[in-house]
Motif scaffolding. Structure first.
Motif, PDB file in Angstrom:
ATOM      1  N   ARG A  29     -49.770 -35.174  12.363  1.00 13.57           N
ATOM      2  CA  ARG A  29     -48.964 -35.520  11.190  1.00 13.57           C
ATOM      3  C   ARG A  29     -49.700 -36.509  10.277  1.00 13.57           C
ATOM      4  O   ARG A  29     -49.623 -36.405   9.052  1.00 13.57           O
ATOM      5  CB  ARG A  29     -47.626 -36.124  11.633  1.00 13.57           C
ATOM      6  CG  ARG A  29     -46.702 -35.177  12.368  1.00 13.57           C
ATOM      7  CD  ARG A  29     -46.261 -34.014  11.476  1.00 13.57           C
ATOM      8  NE  ARG A  29     -45.366 -33.107  12.160  1.00 13.57           N
ATOM      9  CZ  ARG A  29     -44.028 -33.192  12.127  1.00 13.57           C
ATOM     10  NH1 ARG A  29     -43.460 -34.166  11.432  1.00 13.57           N
ATOM     11  NH2 ARG A  29     -43.290 -32.321  12.773  1.00 13.57           N
ATOM     12  N   LEU A  30     -50.395 -37.457  10.860  1.00 15.44           N
ATOM     13  CA  LEU A  30     -51.085 -38.462  10.050  1.00 15.44           C
ATOM     14  C   LEU A  30     -52.275 -37.890   9.293  1.00 15.44           C
ATOM     15  O   LEU A  30     -52.724 -38.455   8.295  1.00 15.44           O
ATOM     16  CB  LEU A  30     -51.548 -39.626  10.938  1.00 15.44           C
ATOM     17  CG  LEU A  30     -50.422 -40.488  11.527  1.00 15.44           C
ATOM     18  CD1 LEU A  30     -51.004 -41.548  12.442  1.00 15.44           C
ATOM     19  CD2 LEU A  30     -49.604 -41.137  10.415  1.00 15.44           C
ATOM     20  N   GLN A  31     -52.799 -36.774   9.761  1.00 14.11           N
ATOM     21  CA  GLN A  31     -53.929 -36.144   9.085  1.00 14.11           C
ATOM     22  C   GLN A  31     -53.499 -35.344   7.861  1.00 14.11           C
ATOM     23  O   GLN A  31     -54.329 -35.019   7.013  1.00 14.11           O
ATOM     24  CB  GLN A  31     -54.683 -35.238  10.058  1.00 14.11           C
ATOM     25  CG  GLN A  31     -55.421 -36.006  11.151  1.00 14.11           C
ATOM     26  CD  GLN A  31     -56.073 -35.077  12.166  1.00 14.11           C
ATOM     27  OE1 GLN A  31     -56.034 -33.857  12.017  1.00 14.11           O
ATOM     28  NE2 GLN A  31     -56.668 -35.655  13.202  1.00 14.11           N
ATOM     29  N   LEU A  32     -52.213 -35.027   7.773  1.00 13.03           N
ATOM     30  CA  LEU A  32     -51.721 -34.263   6.627  1.00 13.03           C
ATOM     31  C   LEU A  32     -51.668 -35.166   5.393  1.00 13.03           C
ATOM     32  O   LEU A  32     -51.209 -36.305   5.450  1.00 13.03           O
ATOM     33  CB  LEU A  32     -50.330 -33.694   6.922  1.00 13.03           C
ATOM     34  CG  LEU A  32     -50.242 -32.693   8.087  1.00 13.03           C
ATOM     35  CD1 LEU A  32     -48.791 -32.282   8.324  1.00 13.03           C
ATOM     36  CD2 LEU A  32     -51.104 -31.476   7.794  1.00 13.03           C
ATOM     37  N   SER A  33     -52.129 -34.660   4.259  1.00 14.62           N
ATOM     38  CA  SER A  33     -52.202 -35.474   3.043  1.00 14.62           C
ATOM     39  C   SER A  33     -50.821 -35.910   2.562  1.00 14.62           C
ATOM     40  O   SER A  33     -50.659 -36.989   1.999  1.00 14.62           O
ATOM     41  CB  SER A  33     -52.919 -34.693   1.940  1.00 14.62           C
ATOM     42  OG  SER A  33     -52.214 -33.475   1.671  1.00 14.62           O
ATOM     43  N   GLN A  34     -49.797 -35.057   2.768  1.00 13.97           N
ATOM     44  CA  GLN A  34     -48.468 -35.412   2.288  1.00 13.97           C
ATOM     45  C   GLN A  34     -47.837 -36.529   3.097  1.00 13.97           C
ATOM     46  O   GLN A  34     -46.794 -37.061   2.724  1.00 13.97           O
ATOM     47  CB  GLN A  34     -47.538 -34.180   2.282  1.00 13.97           C
ATOM     48  CG  GLN A  34     -47.260 -33.571   3.652  1.00 13.97           C
ATOM     49  CD  GLN A  34     -48.226 -32.440   3.950  1.00 13.97           C
ATOM     50  OE1 GLN A  34     -49.377 -32.499   3.493  1.00 13.97           O
ATOM     51  NE2 GLN A  34     -47.787 -31.442   4.670  1.00 13.97           N
ATOM     52  N   ASN A  35     -48.473 -36.895   4.201  1.00 12.63           N
ATOM     53  CA  ASN A  35     -47.926 -37.968   5.038  1.00 12.63           C
ATOM     54  C   ASN A  35     -48.696 -39.274   4.868  1.00 12.63           C
ATOM     55  O   ASN A  35     -48.680 -40.129   5.741  1.00 12.63           O
ATOM     56  CB  ASN A  35     -47.952 -37.551   6.517  1.00 12.63           C
ATOM     57  CG  ASN A  35     -46.955 -36.445   6.820  1.00 12.63           C
ATOM     58  OD1 ASN A  35     -45.937 -36.333   6.155  1.00 12.63           O
ATOM     59  ND2 ASN A  35     -47.268 -35.631   7.818  1.00 12.63           N
ATOM     60  N   ARG A  36     -49.398 -39.427   3.723  1.00 10.84           N
ATOM     61  CA  ARG A  36     -50.231 -40.621   3.560  1.00 10.84           C
ATOM     62  C   ARG A  36     -49.402 -41.906   3.476  1.00 10.84           C
ATOM     63  O   ARG A  36     -49.913 -42.997   3.718  1.00 10.84           O
ATOM     64  CB  ARG A  36     -51.098 -40.484   2.312  1.00 10.84           C
ATOM     65  CG  ARG A  36     -50.334 -40.312   1.014  1.00 10.84           C
ATOM     66  CD  ARG A  36     -51.287 -40.120  -0.152  1.00 10.84           C
ATOM     67  NE  ARG A  36     -50.590 -39.946  -1.425  1.00 10.84           N
ATOM     68  CZ  ARG A  36     -50.146 -38.791  -1.854  1.00 10.84           C
ATOM     69  NH1 ARG A  36     -50.306 -37.700  -1.112  1.00 10.84           N
ATOM     70  NH2 ARG A  36     -49.533 -38.704  -3.026  1.00 10.84           N
ATOM     71  N   ASP A  37     -48.118 -41.812   3.085  1.00  2.81           N
ATOM     72  CA  ASP A  37     -47.261 -42.994   3.031  1.00  2.81           C
ATOM     73  C   ASP A  37     -46.459 -43.191   4.303  1.00  2.81           C
ATOM     74  O   ASP A  37     -45.686 -44.154   4.407  1.00  2.81           O
ATOM     75  CB  ASP A  37     -46.291 -42.897   1.841  1.00  2.81           C
ATOM     76  CG  ASP A  37     -47.016 -43.032   0.513  1.00  2.81           C
ATOM     77  OD1 ASP A  37     -48.102 -43.654   0.494  1.00  2.81           O
ATOM     78  OD2 ASP A  37     -46.505 -42.511  -0.503  1.00  2.81           O
ATOM     79  N   SER A  38     -46.626 -42.284   5.268  1.00  2.00           N
ATOM     80  CA  SER A  38     -45.887 -42.408   6.524  1.00  2.00           C
ATOM     81  C   SER A  38     -46.574 -43.395   7.454  1.00  2.00           C
ATOM     82  O   SER A  38     -47.802 -43.518   7.465  1.00  2.00           O
ATOM     83  CB  SER A  38     -45.787 -41.042   7.225  1.00  2.00           C
ATOM     84  OG  SER A  38     -45.089 -40.116   6.423  1.00  2.00           O
ATOM     85  N   VAL A  39     -45.770 -44.120   8.214  1.00  2.00           N
ATOM     86  CA  VAL A  39     -46.312 -45.038   9.225  1.00  2.00           C
ATOM     87  C   VAL A  39     -45.682 -44.664  10.565  1.00  2.00           C
ATOM     88  O   VAL A  39     -44.469 -44.475  10.666  1.00  2.00           O
ATOM     89  CB  VAL A  39     -46.018 -46.508   8.866  1.00  2.00           C
ATOM     90  CG1 VAL A  39     -46.883 -46.953   7.704  1.00  2.00           C
ATOM     91  CG2 VAL A  39     -44.555 -46.722   8.523  1.00  2.00           C
TER      92      VAL A  39
END
Length: 239
Positions: A29-39
């Protein structure tokens, strides 16, 4: 909304494959670009990190609420950032933290919310103090009015209410009452003068009437007339 979807989706992966499956899914999930604001952070009970992009700290160790806003560090970052975090305890003591970075608008909303809460907290005691002072002032003015009315009831027509220079509601009320008392005092004085003059005017005719009755008693020989005259003479209510 996206943070909750991410949280629920990761829990589904944990239930299907345990911690290992969850760790793999987190990295994916962290590698997906749309999840760049996810922690995301998956930690063991002793604080060791299994997977995630958050740096473990004592602040994270103290988080126990389901949803909080904290300033935390992402892996590789030298400055903290405001984040909304959801914490879930997993079987065995591991913990899963999921959330997202707060945007400038969300940060402003957070600041406004905190400012509003602070203002409300400060406004309550200030409002109570103001209400207490107003009630005390009103009670003092009303007590003064009550004391003046009692003095007037006892016959003291010279008592007057104090009138300030502010021309407020109470000053206008006091001024109106004082004007009413001035007129009432004039009316009472005129009535007293009238009654005193009436008593003086009636004194001479009454005296002449008494003298006439006394003279009639001396001159009359009719017993019935004497009895009648004596009855009027001995009745003080006639005069």
């Amino acid at each position: 909304m996206f943070a909750m979807q991410l949280h629920d989706s990761l829990l589904v992966q944990y239930r299907s494959g345990g911690l290992n499956r969850l760790a793999v899914e987190i990295e994916k999930r962290l590698q997906l670009s749309q999840n760049r604001d996810s922690v995301i952070l998956l930690i063991l009970p002793d604080g060791r990190t299994i997977a995630g992009n958050l740096t473990f700290s004592d602040e994270i160790g103290r988080i126990s609420e389901s949803w909080v806003v904290r300033d935390l560090y992402r892996v590789g970052s030298s400055k903290s950032e405001p984040m909304g975090i959801t914490t879930t305890s997993l079987p065995g003591g591991a913990r899963l933290l999921t959330g997202h970075l707060l945007s400038a608008g969300q940060q402003l909303s957070r600041i406004n919310q905190n400012a509003m809460i602070t203002a409300i907290i400060l406004a309550i005691p200030i409002s109570l103090v103001i209400a207490f002072l107003l009630a005390r002032m009103i009670n003092r003015r009303l007590s003064k009015i009550a004391s003046i009315t009692k003095a007037i009831e006892r016959g003291d027509m010279k008592s007057r209410l104090p009138v300030g220079k502010d021309d407020g509601v109470f000053d206008q009320l006091s001024n109106g009452i004082n004007q009413m008392l001035d007129r009432l005092e004039i009316v009472v004085s005129e009535l007293r003068l009238m009654t005193d003059g009436l008593a003086h005017d009636l004194r001479s005719p009454v005296t002449r009437l008494k003298a006439t009755i006394d003279q009639a008693l001396v001159e009359t020989t009719d017993e019935n007339a004497v009895d009648t005259l004596e009855k009027y003479r001995s009745n003080p209510n006639i005069f």
